[in-house]
Design a protein around this motif. Sequence first.
Motif, PDB file in Angstrom:
ATOM      1  N   LYS A  71       0.859  -1.171   0.000  1.00 39.75           N
ATOM      2  CA  LYS A  71       0.000   0.000   0.000  1.00 39.75           C
ATOM      3  C   LYS A  71       0.902   1.229   0.000  1.00 39.75           C
ATOM      4  N   ILE A  72       0.833   1.990  -1.081  1.00 41.86           N
ATOM      5  CA  ILE A  72       1.723   3.134  -1.280  1.00 41.86           C
ATOM      6  C   ILE A  72       0.936   4.404  -0.966  1.00 41.86           C
ATOM      7  N   GLY A  73       1.396   5.167   0.026  1.00 40.59           N
ATOM      8  CA  GLY A  73       0.700   6.369   0.456  1.00 40.59           C
ATOM      9  C   GLY A  73       1.227   7.616  -0.236  1.00 40.59           C
ATOM     10  N   LEU A  74       0.326   8.373  -0.882  1.00 46.22           N
ATOM     11  CA  LEU A  74       0.667   9.641  -1.520  1.00 46.22           C
ATOM     12  C   LEU A  74      -0.018  10.783  -0.765  1.00 46.22           C
ATOM     13  N   GLU A  75       0.555  11.982  -0.908  1.00 47.93           N
ATOM     14  CA  GLU A  75       0.010  13.135  -0.196  1.00 47.93           C
ATOM     15  C   GLU A  75      -1.392  13.482  -0.702  1.00 47.93           C
ATOM     16  N   TYR A  76      -2.174  14.114   0.184  1.00 49.33           N
ATOM     17  CA  TYR A  76      -3.543  14.494  -0.180  1.00 49.33           C
ATOM     18  C   TYR A  76      -3.580  15.591  -1.238  1.00 49.33           C
ATOM     19  N   ARG A  77      -2.518  16.334  -1.354  1.00 47.40           N
ATOM     20  CA  ARG A  77      -2.524  17.391  -2.366  1.00 47.40           C
ATOM     21  C   ARG A  77      -2.212  16.860  -3.767  1.00 47.40           C
ATOM     22  N   THR A  78      -2.012  15.545  -3.881  1.00 44.22           N
ATOM     23  CA  THR A  78      -1.823  14.943  -5.201  1.00 44.22           C
ATOM     24  C   THR A  78      -3.125  15.054  -5.994  1.00 44.22           C
ATOM     25  N   THR A  79      -3.045  15.535  -7.215  1.00 45.74           N
ATOM     26  CA  THR A  79      -4.239  15.757  -8.024  1.00 45.74           C
ATOM     27  C   THR A  79      -4.765  14.444  -8.579  1.00 45.74           C
ATOM     28  N   ASP A  80      -5.997  14.503  -9.096  1.00 42.27           N
ATOM     29  CA  ASP A  80      -6.603  13.309  -9.683  1.00 42.27           C
ATOM     30  C   ASP A  80      -5.808  12.827 -10.890  1.00 42.27           C
ATOM     31  N   ASP A  81      -5.344  13.765 -11.712  1.00 43.94           N
ATOM     32  CA  ASP A  81      -4.567  13.388 -12.888  1.00 43.94           C
ATOM     33  C   ASP A  81      -3.260  12.706 -12.489  1.00 43.94           C
ATOM     34  N   GLN A  82      -2.629  13.228 -11.455  1.00 39.76           N
ATOM     35  CA  GLN A  82      -1.391  12.615 -10.997  1.00 39.76           C
ATOM     36  C   GLN A  82      -1.640  11.207 -10.455  1.00 39.76           C
ATOM     37  N   LEU A  83      -2.698  11.039  -9.672  1.00 38.02           N
ATOM     38  CA  LEU A  83      -3.028   9.713  -9.147  1.00 38.02           C
ATOM     39  C   LEU A  83      -3.291   8.722 -10.282  1.00 38.02           C
ATOM     40  N   ALA A  84      -4.062   9.141 -11.278  1.00 40.66           N
ATOM     41  CA  ALA A  84      -4.363   8.252 -12.399  1.00 40.66           C
ATOM     42  C   ALA A  84      -3.105   7.904 -13.186  1.00 40.66           C
ATOM     43  N   ALA A  85      -2.229   8.912 -13.402  1.00 37.21           N
ATOM     44  CA  ALA A  85      -0.995   8.654 -14.157  1.00 37.21           C
ATOM     45  C   ALA A  85      -0.081   7.707 -13.387  1.00 37.21           C
ATOM     46  N   ILE A  86       0.047   7.892 -12.081  1.00 37.03           N
ATOM     47  CA  ILE A  86       0.911   7.016 -11.267  1.00 37.03           C
ATOM     48  C   ILE A  86       0.364   5.597 -11.257  1.00 37.03           C
ATOM     49  N   ARG A  87      -0.938   5.480 -11.040  1.00 32.28           N
ATOM     50  CA  ARG A  87      -1.534   4.142 -11.021  1.00 32.28           C
ATOM     51  C   ARG A  87      -1.351   3.429 -12.361  1.00 32.28           C
ATOM     52  N   GLY A  88      -1.570   4.137 -13.461  1.00 28.19           N
ATOM     53  CA  GLY A  88      -1.430   3.535 -14.777  1.00 28.19           C
ATOM     54  C   GLY A  88       0.001   3.137 -15.093  1.00 28.19           C
ATOM     55  N   ALA A  89       0.967   3.972 -14.698  1.00 24.42           N
ATOM     56  CA  ALA A  89       2.367   3.650 -14.975  1.00 24.42           C
ATOM     57  C   ALA A  89       2.812   2.417 -14.198  1.00 24.42           C
ATOM     58  N   ILE A  90       2.369   2.301 -12.944  1.00 26.78           N
ATOM     59  CA  ILE A  90       2.729   1.113 -12.155  1.00 26.78           C
ATOM     60  C   ILE A  90       2.112  -0.134 -12.764  1.00 26.78           C
ATOM     61  N   GLU A  91       0.847  -0.036 -13.176  1.00 31.86           N
ATOM     62  CA  GLU A  91       0.179  -1.192 -13.774  1.00 31.86           C
ATOM     63  C   GLU A  91       0.836  -1.581 -15.092  1.00 31.86           C
ATOM     64  N   ASP A  92       1.236  -0.609 -15.899  1.00 30.20           N
ATOM     65  CA  ASP A  92       1.907  -0.914 -17.165  1.00 30.20           C
ATOM     66  C   ASP A  92       3.240  -1.632 -16.929  1.00 30.20           C
ATOM     67  N   TYR A  93       3.965  -1.189 -15.916  1.00 34.26           N
ATOM     68  CA  TYR A  93       5.256  -1.822 -15.632  1.00 34.26           C
ATOM     69  C   TYR A  93       5.064  -3.284 -15.219  1.00 34.26           C
ATOM     70  N   ILE A  94       4.065  -3.554 -14.382  1.00 41.03           N
ATOM     71  CA  ILE A  94       3.843  -4.914 -13.906  1.00 41.03           C
ATOM     72  C   ILE A  94       3.369  -5.822 -15.037  1.00 41.03           C
ATOM     73  N   THR A  95       2.465  -5.338 -15.869  1.00 40.54           N
ATOM     74  CA  THR A  95       1.924  -6.174 -16.939  1.00 40.54           C
ATOM     75  C   THR A  95       2.913  -6.386 -18.085  1.00 40.54           C
ATOM     76  N   SER A  96       3.842  -5.474 -18.263  1.00 43.61           N
ATOM     77  CA  SER A  96       4.794  -5.606 -19.371  1.00 43.61           C
ATOM     78  C   SER A  96       6.067  -6.348 -18.980  1.00 43.61           C
ATOM     79  N   SER A  97       6.333  -6.529 -17.711  1.00 43.00           N
ATOM     80  CA  SER A  97       7.565  -7.197 -17.271  1.00 43.00           C
ATOM     81  C   SER A  97       7.371  -8.706 -17.241  1.00 43.00           C
ATOM     82  N   ASP A  98       8.378  -9.435 -17.696  1.00 41.09           N
ATOM     83  CA  ASP A  98       8.321 -10.896 -17.670  1.00 41.09           C
ATOM     84  C   ASP A  98       8.541 -11.455 -16.276  1.00 41.09           C
ATOM     85  N   ASP A  99       8.969 -10.635 -15.335  1.00 40.36           N
ATOM     86  CA  ASP A  99       9.193 -11.117 -13.976  1.00 40.36           C
ATOM     87  C   ASP A  99       7.884 -11.384 -13.232  1.00 40.36           C
ATOM     88  N   PHE A 100       6.802 -10.800 -13.687  1.00 41.07           N
ATOM     89  CA  PHE A 100       5.520 -10.927 -13.001  1.00 41.07           C
ATOM     90  C   PHE A 100       4.596 -11.843 -13.780  1.00 41.07           C
TER      91      PHE A 100
END
Length: 455
Positions: free
Chosen positions: A282-311
């Motif tokens: 569970k990764i905690g981000l500050e409350y002042r993080t915008t919706d766009d930033q949250l969506a971009a961070i979540r999407g980038a993490i998901e892309d890394y996990i789905t594209s890596s052969d380690d997972f």
Amino acid sequence: MKFGAQEGEGLNTDNLGIVSTLNDYWAQVEDVFSTGFLGQPIGRGLLAIGILLVAYMMRGVVAHLIAGTIGKLAGKTETTFDDNLVKALKPPLTLLPISAGIFFAAQAMGATGEVDEFFVAVTKSIVIGAIFWALFRLITPLLMLIRGMRHLFGETFLGWISRILKAIVVFVGGAAILDVWGVPVLPFLASLSLLSVAVALGAQDLFKNLIGGMTIIGERRLSRGDWIFVDGVVEGTVEDVGFRSTTVRRFDKSPVYVPNAKLADNPLTNFSRMTHRRIYWKIGLEYRTTDDQLAAIRGAIEDYITSSDDFAPAAEVSTFVHIDEFSDSSVNIMVYCFTRTTVWGEWLAIKEQLAFHIKKIVENEGASFAFPSRSLYFEKLPDGAAPEAFEPPSDGEGAPADDDKVPETPESESVKASKRNPGGQRGAPRPDGRGVAGEGGDKGEAESGGGKAEG
């Protein structure tokens, strides 16, 4: 002339006395050589000893010749089973020259009566020992031949079968040797049956653990090399499953001997049989993080996990990356995925790379990780004091510069009380000058929280 003759006769008499003494000594030597070794001539005894020495020195040569001849025939086949048989038979073959040497040594001595019976019993015992020793060593290659049973029942079951068969071979071989020496075996076994009731009453734990071991093997709960965990009992790597206890080596390299009954009755977790290994954060981000930033961070993490052969792909295991909850001082993103490998060292390396990548994603999006914080609100302010506007530090240090510090003002009772509170930190009042209502009217209310991570 007469005087000379008498003188010569006295000399001959002395010579005869010396010769007779020598003859007596030689007679004693002959007597020793004729009856000095077990009632047999010493010459025969020396011959027998020579035969034994030759047999002892030839034991390796004879075994090598026999094993080499059989090995040439075994080398022409494609399987390794016959080669293992030759290796198993080679040590017992060394007893055959020794038994032959004892037999021929007894014949050379001309032993009769009890001496002859003794050497015959020794010869038979050695031959029987060689036969059963060969059977004892043949059990392992014979069980290796049954690969289907190894896959069906597991390594632990075959280990138990091997021990039982070896015990039977040892028992039967020992009984055969005792029979050669005239020791009755059947009456001894009959006497053991009389003690069976007493043994059963006094060895209840032994039989309980024996049945527990059979349960473990029957259910195939574990095998050698498995990493297991039994709550409140042990955690480590299985080294051996015995008839009464199982040897588990903990990760500090100390062995633990666990009764089989505990492993059979308690819930057992076998980590070595994991298909995949989980990462749960569970990764905690500050409350002042915008919706766009949250969506971009979540999407980038998901892309890394789905594209890596380690997972492992989401089609095989559950894989989630979502905004999970609003914590006390952070917005938490849940990362739930599985690695393909179950090896601990490889799993740690993959998890480390994921942590680096997530940190880089958050920094590239201009966001920050939340950390545990506490805000202090004043319920009362000194007369004439203006409230200080609260601005979170932009550099992450948590303290304003020296030029931005507010001039000191007289302290109210509530401020002094807040200083006496060891958990309090310097904060700012509300913009409207009012505090949060609390018991007693002078107490502040703190807000605390922070992000957390689980693996």
